[in-house]
Design a protein around this motif. Structure first.
Motif, PDB file in Angstrom:
ATOM      1  N   MET A  43       0.645  -1.267  -0.174  1.00 12.16           N
ATOM      2  CA  MET A  43      -0.009   0.059   0.262  1.00 12.16           C
ATOM      3  C   MET A  43       0.820   1.298   0.112  1.00 12.16           C
ATOM      4  N   ALA A  44       2.203   1.016   0.253  1.00 16.75           N
ATOM      5  CA  ALA A  44       2.904   2.406   0.345  1.00 16.75           C
ATOM      6  C   ALA A  44       2.959   3.165  -1.027  1.00 16.75           C
ATOM      7  N   THR A  45       2.978   2.453  -2.194  1.00 17.55           N
ATOM      8  CA  THR A  45       2.927   3.474  -3.488  1.00 17.55           C
ATOM      9  C   THR A  45       1.832   4.027  -3.377  1.00 17.55           C
ATOM     10  N   ALA A  46       0.429   3.760  -3.091  1.00 12.65           N
ATOM     11  CA  ALA A  46      -0.675   4.277  -3.140  1.00 12.65           C
ATOM     12  C   ALA A  46      -0.996   5.466  -2.293  1.00 12.65           C
ATOM     13  N   LEU A  47      -0.253   5.169  -1.018  1.00  9.13           N
ATOM     14  CA  LEU A  47      -0.295   6.280   0.022  1.00  9.13           C
ATOM     15  C   LEU A  47       0.594   7.513  -0.179  1.00  9.13           C
ATOM     16  N   ARG A  48       1.692   7.139  -0.979  1.00 10.61           N
ATOM     17  CA  ARG A  48       2.654   8.253  -1.652  1.00 10.61           C
ATOM     18  C   ARG A  48       1.971   9.262  -2.525  1.00 10.61           C
ATOM     19  N   HIS A  49       0.864   8.782  -3.112  1.00 12.26           N
ATOM     20  CA  HIS A  49       0.050   9.542  -3.989  1.00 12.26           C
ATOM     21  C   HIS A  49      -0.732  10.450  -3.549  1.00 12.26           C
ATOM     22  N   GLY A  50      -0.407  11.880  -3.626  1.00 10.45           N
ATOM     23  CA  GLY A  50      -0.996  12.913  -2.788  1.00 10.45           C
ATOM     24  C   GLY A  50      -2.622  12.881  -3.241  1.00 10.45           C
ATOM     25  N   ALA A  51      -2.797  12.604  -4.351  1.00  9.08           N
ATOM     26  CA  ALA A  51      -4.368  12.729  -4.713  1.00  9.08           C
ATOM     27  C   ALA A  51      -5.062  11.440  -4.064  1.00  9.08           C
ATOM     28  N   PHE A  52      -4.453  10.368  -3.780  1.00 11.27           N
ATOM     29  CA  PHE A  52      -5.490   9.301  -3.230  1.00 11.27           C
ATOM     30  C   PHE A  52      -5.352   9.919  -1.782  1.00 11.27           C
ATOM     31  N   ARG A  53      -4.262  10.306  -1.087  1.00  9.34           N
ATOM     32  CA  ARG A  53      -4.407  10.740   0.229  1.00  9.34           C
ATOM     33  C   ARG A  53      -5.420  11.632   0.447  1.00  9.34           C
ATOM     34  N   ARG A  54      -5.740  12.618  -0.442  1.00 11.10           N
ATOM     35  CA  ARG A  54      -6.859  13.763  -0.161  1.00 11.10           C
ATOM     36  C   ARG A  54      -8.216  12.751  -0.223  1.00 11.10           C
ATOM     37  N   LEU A  55      -8.448  11.929  -1.237  1.00  7.58           N
ATOM     38  CA  LEU A  55      -9.589  11.313  -1.407  1.00  7.58           C
ATOM     39  C   LEU A  55      -9.802  10.229  -0.242  1.00  7.58           C
ATOM     40  N   ALA A  56      -8.536   9.566   0.517  1.00 13.79           N
ATOM     41  CA  ALA A  56      -8.979   8.835   1.512  1.00 13.79           C
ATOM     42  C   ALA A  56      -9.251   9.819   2.742  1.00 13.79           C
ATOM     43  N   ALA A  57      -8.930  10.820   2.829  1.00 11.07           N
ATOM     44  CA  ALA A  57      -9.107  11.700   3.889  1.00 11.07           C
ATOM     45  C   ALA A  57     -10.539  12.013   3.984  1.00 11.07           C
ATOM     46  N   LEU A  58     -11.176  12.288   2.834  1.00 11.18           N
ATOM     47  CA  LEU A  58     -12.653  12.765   2.584  1.00 11.18           C
ATOM     48  C   LEU A  58     -13.263  11.375   2.861  1.00 11.18           C
ATOM     49  N   TYR A  59     -12.723  10.196   2.548  1.00  9.87           N
ATOM     50  CA  TYR A  59     -13.606   9.059   2.684  1.00  9.87           C
ATOM     51  C   TYR A  59     -13.902   8.637   4.232  1.00  9.87           C
ATOM     52  N   THR A  60     -12.581   8.820   4.806  1.00 12.03           N
ATOM     53  CA  THR A  60     -12.481   8.623   6.406  1.00 12.03           C
ATOM     54  C   THR A  60     -13.429   9.771   7.131  1.00 12.03           C
ATOM     55  N   ALA A  61     -13.459  10.905   6.861  1.00 10.59           N
ATOM     56  CA  ALA A  61     -14.185  11.940   7.560  1.00 10.59           C
ATOM     57  C   ALA A  61     -15.578  11.689   7.471  1.00 10.59           C
ATOM     58  N   GLY A  62     -15.845  11.394   6.154  1.00  7.86           N
ATOM     59  CA  GLY A  62     -17.575  11.274   5.816  1.00  7.86           C
ATOM     60  C   GLY A  62     -17.853  10.135   6.470  1.00  7.86           C
ATOM     61  N   ALA A  63     -17.080   8.988   6.513  1.00  2.00           N
ATOM     62  CA  ALA A  63     -17.576   7.689   7.240  1.00  2.00           C
ATOM     63  C   ALA A  63     -17.849   7.784   8.650  1.00  2.00           C
ATOM     64  N   LEU A  64     -16.854   8.614   9.282  1.00  2.00           N
ATOM     65  CA  LEU A  64     -16.953   8.749  10.784  1.00  2.00           C
ATOM     66  C   LEU A  64     -18.169   9.626  11.063  1.00  2.00           C
ATOM     67  N   PHE A  65     -18.277  11.043  10.622  1.00  2.00           N
ATOM     68  CA  PHE A  65     -19.425  11.779  10.914  1.00  2.00           C
ATOM     69  C   PHE A  65     -20.786  11.514  10.360  1.00  2.00           C
ATOM     70  N   GLU A  66     -20.770  10.669   9.207  1.00  2.00           N
ATOM     71  CA  GLU A  66     -22.039  10.304   9.245  1.00  2.00           C
ATOM     72  C   GLU A  66     -22.847   9.644   9.954  1.00  2.00           C
ATOM     73  N   TRP A  67     -22.178   8.794  10.923  1.00  4.18           N
ATOM     74  CA  TRP A  67     -22.795   8.087  11.998  1.00  4.18           C
ATOM     75  C   TRP A  67     -23.217   9.112  13.132  1.00  4.18           C
ATOM     76  N   PHE A  68     -22.950  10.166  13.125  1.00  2.00           N
ATOM     77  CA  PHE A  68     -23.316  11.156  13.983  1.00  2.00           C
ATOM     78  C   PHE A  68     -24.814  11.520  13.778  1.00  2.00           C
ATOM     79  N   GLY A  69     -24.861  11.866  12.254  1.00  5.54           N
ATOM     80  CA  GLY A  69     -26.310  12.057  11.806  1.00  5.54           C
ATOM     81  C   GLY A  69     -27.190  10.915  11.931  1.00  5.54           C
ATOM     82  N   SER A  70     -26.670   9.736  11.638  1.00 11.34           N
ATOM     83  CA  SER A  70     -27.501   8.211  11.279  1.00 11.34           C
ATOM     84  C   SER A  70     -28.203   8.210  12.926  1.00 11.34           C
TER      85      SER A  70
END
Length: 412
Positions: free
Chosen positions: A1-28
């Motif tokens: 996974m190191a190559t993917a994590l070195r890719h800045g575009a993927f890291r930004r998408l992964a951060a959005l995915y993580t934050a969205g998954a966490l805080f959606e539960w607050f609403g649900s």
């Protein structure tokens, strides 16, 4: 996974995915608490859950055709802004009958957001690096999904549902702005340079997926997510009545399955050179064995061991199907296909929970577990038979029939 994590575009998408998954539960979780407190009715709470988790699939499928023609960042921001607006309105104005249609809108925004992030990952990563990126997101999901409801419930217990909805609205408002810093995944600028030599992906595995219609993969996604949750309505009754283990036993079974889920996500990272359908098949076998074992177990220890086995399968099958869909989708159609995949993943659990409840009611909790295991093998056998028939030469021609993966298919 190191190559993917070195890719800045993927890291930004992964951060959005993580934050969205966490805080959606607050609403649900907040919506569930609000509805149950107001009505004291499990049926009404179930109706709200249907509006948030199942009904949005039909809205998502209806708009999926248009997504690839919309600028990527704007589409991504719109889905997050939609969730922010819904939670802000509910926090500010109260809950009334408008809660149910607003829950559908929030659920659709969440599913579209996940689908668009999947599409972005498929556009900025290729080959083995795409598989590494999906493995990383799967690890995130296996950590966030068990913990997020606990964090949300604790926050609601401390501050109340209105405060939780306000927090979710504020976070999603920030994520709306952050979405405009996401990679421009509708162009080639953010693509990771790839090479066939470095991909490390089995050629025969790729070819196997490329001849499978996307509609089949979407149907598999719906069936797999349905099977994975059939046991949920009966698991507490099984632990209490069949094993005599009470609520503590239920927690132990659930925990064992969660451990298996985490192990499955780790195992997936070690199998990235395999065909995704091969990984899916192994995962489905583990799920079937685990559920059948739970259904016939006579002790809590044995049940927990089989629950862990089923969890390993669940930790691999969904991410394998996601990757298979991404690899089979032609360039320029990623958003349409991945949002349809999310729609299938929303309908499936609704069907599975309904079936599980029916089996437990008319039969027994053990029956629900055994049927779950048998259905896993039925789905796998059906897939194997369909692939064999598909590879058989046509009786009307000597040429082998090969259906291009570019043929669209399968809305949920």
């Amino acid at each position: 996974m190191a190559t993917a994590l070195r890719h800045g575009a993927f890291r930004r998408l992964a951060a959005l995915y993580t934050a969205g998954a966490l805080f959606e539960w607050f609403g649900s979780v907040a919506l569930m608490v609000v509805v149950y407190d107001a009505t004291d009715s499990p049926a009404v709470a179930a109706a709200m859950l249907f509006c948030k988790q199942v009904a949005p699939a039909f809205l998502v499928a209806s708009v999926s055709e248009r997504l690839d023609s919309i600028p990527y960042r704007a589409a991504l921001a719109a889905t997050v802004a939609c969730q922010s607006a819904v939670f802000a309105v509910l926090a500010a104005t109260g809950y009334g009958l408008a809660l149910f249609p607003l829950a559908i809108v929030a659920g659709a925004g969440s599913a579209l957001n996940r689908g668009l992030i999947r599409a972005g990952v498929a556009r900025v990563l290729e080959g083995e690096v795409l598989r590494q990126g999906n493995a990383a997101l799967n690890l995130v999901a296996c950590v966030v999904f068990p913990l997020a409801p606990l964090i949300a419930a604790g926050s609601i217990a401390a501050a109340g549902p209105s405060a939780a909805l306000a927090v979710a609205a504020a976070v999603f408002a920030v994520l709306t702005l952050t979405s405009f810093a996401a990679p421009r995944a509708d162009c080639q600028d953010d693509l990771l340079p790839s090479s066939a030599e470095a991909s490390g992906v089995e050629a025969d595995g790729q070819d196997a997926v490329s001849t499978v219609p996307i509609a089949w993969l979407l149907l598999l996604a719906g069936a797999s997510t349905a099977i994975a949750v059939i046991d949920e309505p009966s698991l507490l009754a099984y632990a209490r009545d069949s094993l005599g283990a009470g609520i503590g036993g239920y927690g132990a079974i659930f925990g064992a399955q969660a451990v298996g889920l985490a192990l499955g996500s780790v195992v997936f990272t070690r199998l990235l050179g395999w065909s995704m359908l091969r990984i899916y098949s192994v995962a489905t076998i583990l799920l079937g064995v685990g559920m059948l074992g739970m259904g016939v177990s006579s002790s809590l220890t044995m049940t927990c061991a089989f629950a862990a086995i089923s969890g390993i399968g669940i930790g691999m099958d969904w991410v394998a199907l996601v990757t298979a869909v991404q690899e089979a989708t032609p360039r320029g159609q990623e958003a349409r296909t991945t949002t349809r995949l999310e729609a299938a993943g929303m309908v499936g659990p609704g069907v599975g929970i309904a079936l599980g409840g029916l089996l437990a009611e008319v039969g027994s909790p053990r029956l629900a577990l055994v049927v779950t295991g048998l259905l896993a093998f039925v789905v796998l056998a059906t897939l194997a038979l369909a692939l064999r028939l598909r590879q058989r030469p046509s009786s009307l021609t000597t040429e082998r029939l090969v259906l291009s993966a570019s043929i669209p298919g399968g809305s949920a």
